[in-house]
Motif scaffolding. Structure first.
Motif, mmCIF file in Angstrom:
data_model
loop_
_atom_site.group_PDB
_atom_site.id
_atom_site.type_symbol
_atom_site.label_atom_id
_atom_site.label_comp_id
_atom_site.label_asym_id
_atom_site.label_seq_id
_atom_site.Cartn_x
_atom_site.Cartn_y
_atom_site.Cartn_z
ATOM 1 N N TRP A 16 0.806 -1.217 0.000
ATOM 2 C CA TRP A 16 0.000 0.000 0.000
ATOM 3 C C TRP A 16 0.843 1.273 0.000
ATOM 4 N N SER A 17 2.146 1.136 0.175
ATOM 5 C CA SER A 17 2.992 2.309 0.396
ATOM 6 C C SER A 17 3.444 2.980 -0.896
ATOM 7 N N ARG A 18 3.883 4.208 -0.752
ATOM 8 C CA ARG A 18 4.391 4.990 -1.873
ATOM 9 C C ARG A 18 5.542 4.223 -2.524
ATOM 10 N N GLY A 19 5.544 4.162 -3.819
ATOM 11 C CA GLY A 19 6.595 3.474 -4.552
ATOM 12 C C GLY A 19 6.298 2.011 -4.856
ATOM 13 N N SER A 20 5.255 1.461 -4.237
ATOM 14 C CA SER A 20 4.903 0.068 -4.505
ATOM 15 C C SER A 20 4.126 -0.021 -5.814
ATOM 16 N N ARG A 23 0.293 -0.345 -5.215
ATOM 17 C CA ARG A 23 -0.349 0.676 -4.382
ATOM 18 C C ARG A 23 -1.794 0.969 -4.786
ATOM 19 N N ASP A 24 -2.126 0.862 -6.060
ATOM 20 C CA ASP A 24 -3.466 1.208 -6.519
ATOM 21 C C ASP A 24 -4.474 0.081 -6.317
ATOM 22 N N ARG A 53 -2.269 6.075 7.507
ATOM 23 C CA ARG A 53 -3.225 6.771 6.644
ATOM 24 C C ARG A 53 -4.385 7.441 7.369
#
Length: 135
Positions: A16-20, A23-24, A53
């Protein structure tokens, strides 16, 4: 306590993290051998996601019984969270867990679908304004 995670487990921890690249996505599914760390990684990932979050929100932790949620999920996840600096307080009689990290605080309600004397899950869930789901 030092934990070492495999590449796949690291994907689960941070999907779920930024850069994964995942994530979407709305959800993930883990498949693997018994005692391979799926519950720990998924549970830890859920707490990390929700605490990073959301602030002041409510979540549901569901299992066959509330005791199975405690035994199978919380018994392994809470010590790891504690090692990461999280604090928690459980109100067993209310099946309520409050987790804090820095200024972030969220509430997690434990639900058991097979608990004797508990309200029908759909009635209980409808009275709980949880975040994170989609309708």
């Amino acid at each position: 306590m030092r934990l070492q995670f495999s590449g796949r487990q690291k994907q689960v921890l941070g999907w779920w993290s930024r850069g994964s690249p995942h994530r979407d996505r709305d959800a993930i599914v883990c498949d693997g051998a018994v005692r391979s760390g799926k519950t720990l990684c998924l549970g830890l990932s859920f707490f990390l996601w929700s605490m990073s979050r959301f602030r002041g929100q409510q979540f549901a932790l569901c299992g066959k019984t509330t005791e199975s949620v405690r035994r199978n999920l919380l018994a392994s996840v809470l010590p790891v969270l504690g090692g990461l600096g999280f604090q928690w307080e459980e109100q067993r009689g209310r099946n309520r867990l409050t987790v804090r990290y820095g200024r972030a605080e969220n509430t997690y309600f434990l639900f058991g679908g097979m608990d004797e004397g508990s309200a029908a899950p759909q009635d209980t869930y409808s009275n709980l304004g949880s975040v994170g789901g989609r309708s």
